[in-house]
Design an enzyme around this catalytic site. Structure first.
Site, mmCIF file in Angstrom:
data_model
loop_
_atom_site.group_PDB
_atom_site.id
_atom_site.type_symbol
_atom_site.label_atom_id
_atom_site.label_comp_id
_atom_site.label_asym_id
_atom_site.label_seq_id
_atom_site.Cartn_x
_atom_site.Cartn_y
_atom_site.Cartn_z
ATOM 1 N N CYS A 1 5.585 0.195 13.579
ATOM 2 C CA CYS A 1 6.397 0.838 12.546
ATOM 3 C C CYS A 1 6.070 2.321 12.386
ATOM 4 O O CYS A 1 6.753 3.022 11.644
ATOM 5 C CB CYS A 1 6.198 0.122 11.214
ATOM 6 S SG CYS A 1 6.051 -1.655 11.405
ATOM 7 N N HIS B 1 6.484 4.988 3.099
ATOM 8 C CA HIS B 1 6.759 3.913 4.065
ATOM 9 C C HIS B 1 7.417 2.766 3.290
ATOM 10 O O HIS B 1 8.399 2.218 3.728
ATOM 11 C CB HIS B 1 5.450 3.490 4.737
ATOM 12 C CG HIS B 1 5.635 2.526 5.857
ATOM 13 N ND1 HIS B 1 6.463 2.780 6.924
ATOM 14 C CD2 HIS B 1 5.107 1.289 6.094
ATOM 15 C CE1 HIS B 1 6.437 1.754 7.761
ATOM 16 N NE2 HIS B 1 5.622 0.833 7.278
ATOM 17 N N GLU C 1 -0.320 1.627 -0.047
ATOM 18 C CA GLU C 1 0.255 2.978 0.014
ATOM 19 C C GLU C 1 0.218 3.645 -1.366
ATOM 20 O O GLU C 1 -0.057 4.846 -1.482
ATOM 21 C CB GLU C 1 1.692 2.914 0.547
ATOM 22 C CG GLU C 1 2.256 4.296 0.861
ATOM 23 C CD GLU C 1 3.651 4.253 1.457
ATOM 24 O OE1 GLU C 1 4.272 3.173 1.450
ATOM 25 O OE2 GLU C 1 4.110 5.310 1.926
ATOM 26 N N LYS D 1 13.890 2.703 2.556
ATOM 27 C CA LYS D 1 14.042 1.344 3.092
ATOM 28 C C LYS D 1 14.682 0.427 2.050
ATOM 29 O O LYS D 1 15.187 -0.639 2.388
ATOM 30 C CB LYS D 1 12.687 0.778 3.524
ATOM 31 C CG LYS D 1 12.098 1.477 4.744
ATOM 32 C CD LYS D 1 10.822 0.820 5.223
ATOM 33 C CE LYS D 1 10.226 1.530 6.430
ATOM 34 N NZ LYS D 1 9.615 2.836 6.103
ATOM 35 N N HIS E 1 14.204 -1.746 7.057
ATOM 36 C CA HIS E 1 13.096 -1.223 7.851
ATOM 37 C C HIS E 1 13.549 -1.115 9.303
ATOM 38 O O HIS E 1 13.773 -2.123 9.968
ATOM 39 C CB HIS E 1 11.899 -2.172 7.718
ATOM 40 C CG HIS E 1 10.630 -1.641 8.292
ATOM 41 N ND1 HIS E 1 10.572 -0.556 9.134
ATOM 42 C CD2 HIS E 1 9.338 -2.050 8.130
ATOM 43 C CE1 HIS E 1 9.310 -0.329 9.469
ATOM 44 N NE2 HIS E 1 8.545 -1.214 8.877
ATOM 45 N N PHE F 1 1.986 -1.757 12.070
ATOM 46 C CA PHE F 1 1.167 -2.865 12.540
ATOM 47 C C PHE F 1 0.252 -2.313 13.637
ATOM 48 O O PHE F 1 0.677 -1.514 14.469
ATOM 49 C CB PHE F 1 2.037 -3.964 13.157
ATOM 50 C CG PHE F 1 2.674 -4.896 12.170
ATOM 51 C CD1 PHE F 1 2.535 -4.727 10.811
ATOM 52 C CD2 PHE F 1 3.416 -5.976 12.619
ATOM 53 C CE1 PHE F 1 3.122 -5.602 9.914
ATOM 54 C CE2 PHE F 1 4.011 -6.859 11.737
ATOM 55 C CZ PHE F 1 3.866 -6.672 10.376
#
Lengths: 433, 425
Positions: free
Chosen positions: A178, A318, A329, A350, A355, A414
């Site tokens: 990502c 994110h 985050e 998002k 995403h 990830f």
């Protein structure tokens, strides 16, 4: 350090669930309309999650006038070709035979593999437990189809973009899940800074809205199962968040050395001013709840951009809408901004377009450039229930008019890669002599 | 113009069909031993192209050093972890950090980068779905509803192209700048280039650079054959009868370090990275220009970046993949750049095979080992050089390197070319 080259963003191209170009995507992001919906591009009726944010009404042949090239393109490659075309048209500059060696290309590429039709047909024809029977593979349609090979290559998107635009300098494809899109754009910035190239096309593309991609996320329980309410399923930072909504698309930017852009009188959306790139080295799927990892990425991006937390007016988070990401985050934003955490505006786009995985960081970089250019902050949609672990100054309800000196874009992948890009308003000179 | 900060090498590791250390592999090269042999992993009796260089006696648990981790990684990740571990160990990284106080150790970890060239997805990754596909007759509703009971829940994580980045980072506590490059067979070299650039730009004080790939799987081999890229029996770089490449598997890794960091640690220096150059031909995925434009531009840029003259180069490690088109254009490019007085040219794929995403990394590791010995290994499968480029100084037998500098070339799909200039310590 300040003698190094500055990098200008002069062209943008977007194909997203929020719209098939920059203008329509930007309009959606200001409206706060969430684009989640039932999956239509394959039969997802049996899956635990049956919703996604799809790119709609996209006809590759209508926007790419090269049939031969499209033959080699899968869905995500077609998004990339369309977005890159837009970015070059928007910038008003493109490689010529004379300048080609000075143009670079950096793309964030999704996980490559076979599409469902090829995979399922091969599984039926030649599957042998969790392996393939080599003898039956030799006779299978999938095994004989060179297009399966060409479309599954990591370098396939790079090759298509390079050929279409005649890019002759450093070309690379990166994948940090990502964080891929953000890392690709950061890589391109560094190539210009260190003089390897003068200009670059940079971005990301992905589509995991297919049976294999969706299956991977369903197995991990990473996607929201709110099938009955798809437009509220992606709700970053909300206390009831329960997973992300899968999106798809592509985002590309044209980058130029500052003097190069000035010399031709280009419109500069923003300066791509800093890249912070850290590794969490904690768990495959999560950063530490303390924010360790994302904290360093944001701090390094600010330092790289000669900026301080006080200069930042907007953070494009994110914000995946998973319980762990948003908590970690948020913690990181609080550590980096300290007492100023309540002042800086934050939103996760998002919430509206889902995403986009390997494309996310690239699309969100373009959104930061638009925020600076228009002085408007896009919405964090679907935020209703405050989470004490995620107390942020979220842009809720309506898009927020706000002059932006510095914007940050976070992409946390990830595998533990954290990308933070820092963008400066072209006329903001704070922190620089 | 300020001088570029020096980037040195303080550790290296390699694994492939020819051995499990840089020294053992170069020994094999100098003894003329090739690891290319009939594939043992599956029955190749009816296989159109049955030769590859597999790692013999592959034992995942031993190589990965952690049996539990095997649930989360694949063969390509195992070899990457192994090579990285060797480079990190040789550099004395963990021992040195262990002697620092907590704050200094944390800073040391944050000032360490990690750059990986990865083969990315393979076809085999997706075979985990086969049992369920067969059970449900390939019908999507059934596939979706039986998913959780029918497929390993860790499938996605096990298949991540950036797994080596993740697990090397966790194992060694590396927290600095990083990249995972999935750019076909320039990936490994670009990992070294970006690691060195990160150090030169002050983003990190040291970085582990890794290239890893295990492309020898039936579906992949079949496609390479279908594309006309594989040899029948032997990989003969630059030979007039060359008929294609052959695959190998493995990994190469380097610990790169700023000169200042290496000196502060008292680390032994194995060599240094002098410069890099890049070009892309952009003719398409598989197309290559006949005139060698890409490799020629990459080599010239690398020499300029290193600040050396072509006459300073002691040996050239060519990509030499054995395909008619790539070798011919590469030879023309070398002759174009180096003229009539080119240094000895060699390549390693005749013995270790083409490691694809790992190729540029392991070949750079081996170049350092060859430079250390002052030897340019020969190409024993070369019988008669192609008369189209008869002046190319390749040989069946070993030669002396003209200097302690080597130029290494990598070429990949999409017309990407990269050249790296390195020097022995």
């Amino acid at each position: 350090m300040t003698a190094r080259r500055r990098v200008a963003i002069t062209g943008l191209g977007l194909v997203t669930p929020a719209g098939n170009d920059v203008a329509s995507t930007w309009a959606t992001l200001q409206s706060g309309r969430s684009m989640g919906g039932p999956i239509t591009i394959f039969d997802a009726s049996g899956f635990s999650t049956r919703i996604a944010a799809e790119v709609k009404n996209f006809d590759p042949r209508a926007v790419i006038d090269d049939r031969r090239l499209l033959k080699y393109a899968n869905r995500s490659h077609a998004f990339a070709l369309a977005a890159a075309d837009q970015a070059f048209a928007d910038a008003g500059v493109r490689p010529t035979p004379a300048t080609s060696p000075r143009w670079g290309l950096a793309v964030g590429t999704g996980m490559m593999g076979m599409g469902w039709p090829e995979l399922s047909s091969l599984g039926l024809a030649a599957g042998d437990g969790e392996d393939v029977d080599p003898e039956r593979l030799l006779a299978s349609d999938t095994g004989r189809d060179p297009m399966v090979f060409c479309r599954a290559q990591n370098a396939a998107g790079l090759a298509l973009l390079g050929r279409r635009h005649g890019i002759g300098g450093y070309a690379t494809s990166v994948h940090t899940a990502c964080a891929s899109g953000g890392q690709a754009i950061g890589t391109a910035m560094k190539l210009i800074r260190r003089g390897t190239v003068d200009c670059a096309l940079a971005g990301g593309f992905d589509s995991m809205v297919n049976p294999v991609g969706l299956a991977g996320f369903c197995l991990l329980g990473a996607v929201s199962p709110d099938n009955d309410d798809p437009t509220h399923a992606s709700r970053p930072f909300d206390a009831t968040r329960n997973g992300f909504v899968l999106g798809e698309g592509a985002g590309f930017v044209v980058l130029e050395a500052w003097e190069h852009a000035l010399a031709r009188g280009a419109r500069i959306y923003a300066e791509l001013a800093g890249d912070g790139n850290s590794l969490s080295s904690y768990r495959i799927t999560d950063s530490h709840p303390s924010g360790d990892g994302p904290i360093q990425a944001m701090r390094w991006a600010l330092a790289d951009a000669d900026a301080t937390p006080d200069d930042v007016d907007y953070v494009n988070a994110h914000g995946t809408s998973t319980p762990m990401n948003d908590r970690s985050e948020s913690a990181a934003i609080h550590v980096v901004f300290g007492d100023g955490a309540g002042r800086v505006s934050v939103s996760s786009t998002k919430s509206m377009m889902g995403h986009l995985i390997a494309a996310a960081g690239a699309v969100e970089a373009a959104i930061c450039a638009l925020s600076i250019h228009h002085g408007v902050l896009p919405v964090n949609a679907n935020y209703v229930n405050p989470d004490p672990d995620c107390e942020l100054n979220l842009v809720t309800g309506q898009a927020r008019p706000h002059a932006v000196r510095v914007a940050l874009s976070n992409s946390l992948g990830f595998g533990g890669s954290n990308s933070c890009l820092a963008f400066r308003h072209p006329e903001f000179d704070g922190g620089r002599a | 113009m300020t001088a570029k900060p020096a980037v040195v090498v303080t550790g290296s590791g390699a694994i492939c069909g020819s051995g499990r250390s840089p020294a053992a592999i170069v020994d094999a090269l100098l003894e003329g031993r090739s690891a290319l042999a009939p594939i043992a992993t599956w029955d190749v009796a009816h296989w159109p192209r049955p030769i590859a260089a597999e790692i013999a006696d592959y034992n995942a648990a031993v190589l990965a050093g952690d049996r539990k981790l095997l649930k989360l990684i694949r063969r390509t990740d195992v070899v990457g972890l192994y090579a990285a571990g060797e480079a990190v160990a040789e550099a004395g990284f963990v021992v040195y950090r262990g002697g620092l106080d907590e704050a200094a150790a944390a800073r040391f970890s944050e000032r360490t980068g990690l750059y990986v060239g990865s083969g990315g997805g393979t076809y085999q990754n997706q075979y985990d779905y086969f049992p369920l596909i067969r059970e449900t007759g390939g019908e999507l509703p059934g596939f979706g509803s039986e998913l959780v009971s029918g497929v390993n829940p860790m499938w996605l994580l096990k298949s991540l192209p950036n797994n080596v980045l993740c697990h090397v980072g966790i194992r060694f506590g590396i927290k600095g700048p990083n990249a995972c490059i999935t750019n076909h067979s320039v990936s490994g070299m670009l990992a070294i280039v970006e690691g060195a650039a990160g150090i030169a730009n002050g983003e990190a004080d040291r970085a582990v650079a890794i290239g890893h790939d295990t492309p020898i799987e039936p579906q992949n081999v079949l496609y390479y054959h279908g594309a006309g890229l594989l040899a029948r029996e032997m990989l003969r770089p630059f030979d007039e009868s060359r008929d294609g490449s052959l695959m190998g598997e493995g990994a190469g890794a380097l610990m790169l370090e700023s000169d200042a960091s290496a000196r502060a640690r008292g680390a032994a220096v194995l060599g240094r990275v002098l410069g890099a150059g890049h070009a892309t031909e952009s003719e398409g995925l598989l197309a290559i220009r006949e005139d060698g434009d890409g490799p020629a531009r990459a080599m010239r840029a690398a020499l300029a970046d290193a600040g050396i003259d072509r006459g300073d180069v002691g040996m050239i490690v060519a990509h030499g993949n054995g395909t008619p088109a790539s070798d011919a254009s590469e030879a023309l490019a070398i002759l174009d750049v180096f003229g009539a007085n080119a240094p000895p040219v060699t390549g390693f794929k005749w013995a270790i095979g083409h490691l694809i995403a790992a190729a540029g990394a392991i070949e750079t590791v081996l170049a350092f080992e060859a430079l250390r010995r002052g030897v340019v290994p020969g190409i024993p499968t070369l019988e008669r050089i192609d008369p189209a480029f008869a002046a190319l100084p390749v040989s069946r037998t070993a030669a002396r390197s003209r200097s302690d500098i080597a130029l290494v070339l990598s070429r990949g799909f999409g017309g990407t070319d990269a050249a790296l200039v390195v020097r022995a310590a």
